[in-house]
Design a protein around this motif. Structure first.
Motif, short mmCIF file in Angstrom:
data_model
loop_
_atom_site.label_atom_id
_atom_site.label_comp_id
_atom_site.label_asym_id
_atom_site.label_seq_id
_atom_site.Cartn_x
_atom_site.Cartn_y
_atom_site.Cartn_z
N PRO A 19 0.79 -1.17 0.00
CA PRO A 19 0.00 0.00 0.00
C PRO A 19 0.83 1.24 0.00
O PRO A 19 2.01 1.19 0.26
CB PRO A 19 -0.80 -0.11 1.28
N ASP A 21 0.65 6.04 0.79
CA ASP A 21 -0.09 7.01 1.56
C ASP A 21 0.12 8.43 1.05
O ASP A 21 -0.09 9.39 1.77
CB ASP A 21 0.29 6.94 3.03
N ARG A 50 -3.08 5.96 -8.17
CA ARG A 50 -3.81 6.52 -7.04
C ARG A 50 -4.92 7.44 -7.52
O ARG A 50 -4.70 8.30 -8.38
CB ARG A 50 -2.85 7.26 -6.11
N ARG A 68 -10.48 9.18 2.64
CA ARG A 68 -9.25 9.65 3.29
C ARG A 68 -8.37 10.32 2.24
O ARG A 68 -7.76 9.64 1.41
CB ARG A 68 -8.51 8.48 3.94
N GLN A 71 -4.86 9.09 1.92
CA GLN A 71 -4.67 7.72 1.46
C GLN A 71 -5.67 7.41 0.36
O GLN A 71 -6.65 6.70 0.57
CB GLN A 71 -4.82 6.72 2.61
N GLN A 74 -5.93 3.02 -4.29
CA GLN A 74 -4.79 2.71 -5.15
C GLN A 74 -5.01 1.39 -5.88
O GLN A 74 -5.43 0.40 -5.29
CB GLN A 74 -3.51 2.63 -4.32
N ASN A 86 -5.85 0.78 0.23
CA ASN A 86 -6.34 1.99 0.91
C ASN A 86 -7.85 2.03 0.99
O ASN A 86 -8.47 3.09 1.03
CB ASN A 86 -5.80 3.26 0.26
N THR A 87 -8.45 0.86 0.99
CA THR A 87 -9.87 0.68 1.28
C THR A 87 -9.95 0.07 2.67
O THR A 87 -8.94 -0.11 3.35
CB THR A 87 -10.52 -0.22 0.23
N ARG A 90 -8.72 -5.41 1.88
CA ARG A 90 -7.91 -5.60 0.68
C ARG A 90 -8.79 -6.25 -0.38
O ARG A 90 -9.43 -7.28 -0.13
CB ARG A 90 -6.71 -6.50 1.01
#
Length: 270
Positions: A19, A21, A50, A68, A71, A74, A86-87, A90
């Protein structure tokens, strides 16, 4: 107590995208972007994609996809598999390319519960917009590639590409497992006063995921691990990729370490 164990060790020996950020912009894209630019499928696995913009068929921004800002959602494409990070959970599934069409199989996800309802909704919103057949295009935008996906409902999702470590370092890295102790220790550095070093040792496993006896003791780790932020009091086992730097920066070693995933995390009492 241990607070995280993501996968069984035999599965961890296989590759998995990490991941990220970094913050991305969230302007709504236009539908014309996906129809005027050529599609170059070879670029898909070379970047972390992203989310930078999303609009429905009426041009309205899809706010539920931006939970977010620091984040963004992606996408990672590798060996016929799409991974979504970024959920809340996964998410992933197979994909195939047919000309300018991206065909994504039914997506599956882990089953972790999220305290934030907005994150739970995010999983649903992402999955329903990415499954099926989408048109795609890749074009430069402000010096960075932009991937545009348009689904059958007319939703247009724009993603900014950030080069993967393999792309930046010019080849595949070597996989390794590092155990990072809960506390850092003072270490001498010619350029950094009062430097604190991570305490790290390499862990080795056999093909069945069983730890091999005789791992080395902890030692000062002068390098950073890209994508990893240490939390004092927490011991971590990390799956990383090691890359050879060429050329080698004057103030760094010839090896770069990039976080692939956190395998195990444990709070250590003082």
């Amino acid at each position: 107590m241990k607070r995280l164990l993501l996968l069984t060790l035999p599965l961890l020996l296989a590759g998995c995208p990490k991941p990220a950020d970094d913050t991305a912009a969230t302007e709504a894209p236009t539908a014309s972007a996906a129809t005027t630019a050529p599609a170059d499928a070879s670029l898909l696995p070379k970047y972390h994609w992203r989310l930078s913009g999303a609009a429905d068929a009426e041009g309205r921004r899809i706010d539920t996809l931006f939970v977010r800002a620091e984040q963004p959602v992606q996408l990672d494409f590798a060996q016929g598999r799409l991974g979504i990070a970024n959920t809340c959970n996964r998410i992933g599934g197979g994909y195939a390319i047919d000309g300018t069409q991206l065909k994504i199989e039914q997506l599956s996800s882990t089953l972790m519960a999220c305290a934030d309802n907005a994150l739970t909704t995010l999983d649903q919103e992402v999955s329903k917009r990415l499954e099926g057949t989408l048109s795609f295009a890749i074009q430069p935008a402000n010096g960075m590639p932009q991937l545009t996906l348009t689904n059958s409902q007319g939703d247009v999702l724009a993603f900014t590409g950030y080069a993967t470590a393999e792309t930046r370092y010019g080849g595949a890295g070597e996989q390794a497992f590092l155990e990072v102790a809960a506390q850092t220790k003072p270490c001498s550095h010619p350029l950094i006063a009062d430097k604190q070093c991570l305490q790290v040792r390499e862990i080795r496993y056999d093909d069945n995921g069983v730890k091999i006896a005789g791992t080395d003791g902890f030692s000062h780790f002068y390098e950073g691990i890209e994508g990893y932020t240490h939390e004092p009091g927490v011991r971590n086992v990390l799956r990383v990729k090691r890359f050879r730097r060429d050329p080698v920066p004057a103030d760094a070693s010839d090896t770069a370490y990039v976080l692939d995933m956190v395998v195990e995390s444990e709070v250590v009492k003082p």
